[in-house]
Design an enzyme around this catalytic site. Structure first.
Site, mmCIF file in Angstrom:
data_model
loop_
_atom_site.group_PDB
_atom_site.id
_atom_site.type_symbol
_atom_site.label_atom_id
_atom_site.label_comp_id
_atom_site.label_asym_id
_atom_site.label_seq_id
_atom_site.Cartn_x
_atom_site.Cartn_y
_atom_site.Cartn_z
ATOM 1 N N GLN A 94 -60.274 10.416 17.322
ATOM 2 C CA GLN A 94 -59.998 9.852 18.588
ATOM 3 C C GLN A 94 -58.276 9.753 18.636
ATOM 4 O O GLN A 94 -57.791 10.226 19.842
ATOM 5 C CB GLN A 94 -60.479 8.387 18.548
ATOM 6 N N TYR A 133 -59.769 8.214 6.065
ATOM 7 C CA TYR A 133 -61.266 7.779 5.617
ATOM 8 C C TYR A 133 -61.518 6.574 6.436
ATOM 9 O O TYR A 133 -60.769 5.448 6.016
ATOM 10 C CB TYR A 133 -61.371 7.847 4.162
ATOM 11 N N THR A 134 -62.154 6.285 7.260
ATOM 12 C CA THR A 134 -62.270 4.917 7.940
ATOM 13 C C THR A 134 -63.731 4.371 7.798
ATOM 14 O O THR A 134 -63.935 3.301 8.508
ATOM 15 C CB THR A 134 -61.928 5.074 9.371
ATOM 16 N N TYR A 178 -61.079 0.015 1.674
ATOM 17 C CA TYR A 178 -60.441 0.594 2.694
ATOM 18 C C TYR A 178 -59.139 0.078 2.986
ATOM 19 O O TYR A 178 -57.969 0.836 2.827
ATOM 20 C CB TYR A 178 -61.303 0.424 4.048
#
Length: 278
Positions: free
Chosen positions: A11, A61-62, A125
């Site tokens: 995005q 990395y989400t 995360y």
């Protein structure tokens, strides 16, 4: 000016490339095919051969819940790869923007988080992104760490698309009401990142759309603007179990943007309207 943009298929990377092109820059957008963040040697080779004049590192990395199980992969992408990229930026003596997250905080503060607050992540995360921040700060003087939250943009999956899909499938939905933060529209954020790369106002910044809401309030506004008739029920985080813990308070002050004469982003309601109209 040649600027490397990672995560071009995501995005933010997608919108950053568009923002750079609109101002006459020469963005080089890459994704894992050109520069795999699991491969340190490939990262180093690509950057040193390209010799960009700046790096805007959007790739990450989400998958927050998945990260609890894929700890090594998450740390490789969000921390170790960042270290390699920062080392290249140092060798080339170029500025780097590193995109970070509200998840570096534990969400227990009673007021807005400022850039100088001590991070204390409560999930893998968030901890991996904080490690990335630390590498950037240790290695570079010419850096911008930009913390964002609740990201949405045209090019990818996000909360708005999920809500619109669920709103078309269901008459009633349960939405979390005790996690509060700010949505961040990538089409609004991208020009700000280009503004930053044009200055030497280095440091850590918080950059989200203006205003705060809970996920429940965000969903409610999504359905209003999408003209979907859905009955919403507020629930607490305790009622919706996930593998990763989430911070309850993700409110981040953007005062530092004003202090350094960067423009603040429009309200999240305006951002949502802009996004839906697009």
């Amino acid at each position: 000016m040649k600027i490397l943009v990672t995560g071009v298929k995501g995005q933010l990377g997608y919108d950053v490339v568009k923002a750079l092109e609109s101002r006459g820059y020469q963005p080089v957008g890459v994704d894992r095919e050109e520069m795999d963040l699991m491969n340190d040697h490939m990262i180093d080779n690509f950057i040193m051969n390209l010799k960009p004049e700046a790096i805007i590192h959007c790739a990450a990395y989400t998958a927050v819940d998945q990260a609890e199980e894929e700890v090594e992969i998450c740390y490789q992408i969000n921390a170790e790869a960042v270290k390699v990229i920062a080392e290249c930026a140092k060798t080339l003596d170029i500025p780097m923007i590193y995109i970070s997250t509200d998840y570096v905080f534990d969400g227990t503060k009673a007021s807005e988080y400022v850039e100088t607050d001590i991070p204390n992540p409560i999930n893998v995360y968030g901890a991996s992104k904080l490690k990335g921040e630390q590498y950037v700060q240790q290695l570079l003087e010419k850096f911008y760490i930009v913390r964002i939250s609740w990201v949405f943009g045209i090019n990818g999956n996000n909360f708005i698309k999920t809500m619109q899909r669920l709103g078309n499938e269901h008459d009633e939905l349960n939405i979390i009401h005790d996690q509060v933060g700010s949505p961040t529209y990538t089409a609004h954020l991208a020009p700000l990142l280009v503004d930053m790369i044009e200055t030497d106002q280095y440091g850590i910044y918080h950059a989200t759309n203006e205003g705060y809401c809970s996920w429940y309030e965000f969903a409610d506004e999504i359905f209003k603007q999408s003209q979907l008739d859905v009955m919403l029920h507020p629930i607490t985080t305790d009622q919706y179990k996930t593998k990763a813990k989430r911070p309850l308070n993700s409110q981040m002050s953007k005062q530092k943007l004003s202090d350094y004469r960067f423009h603040r982003l429009p309200t999240w309601q305006e951002a949502l309207k802009n996004y839906i109209n697009q």
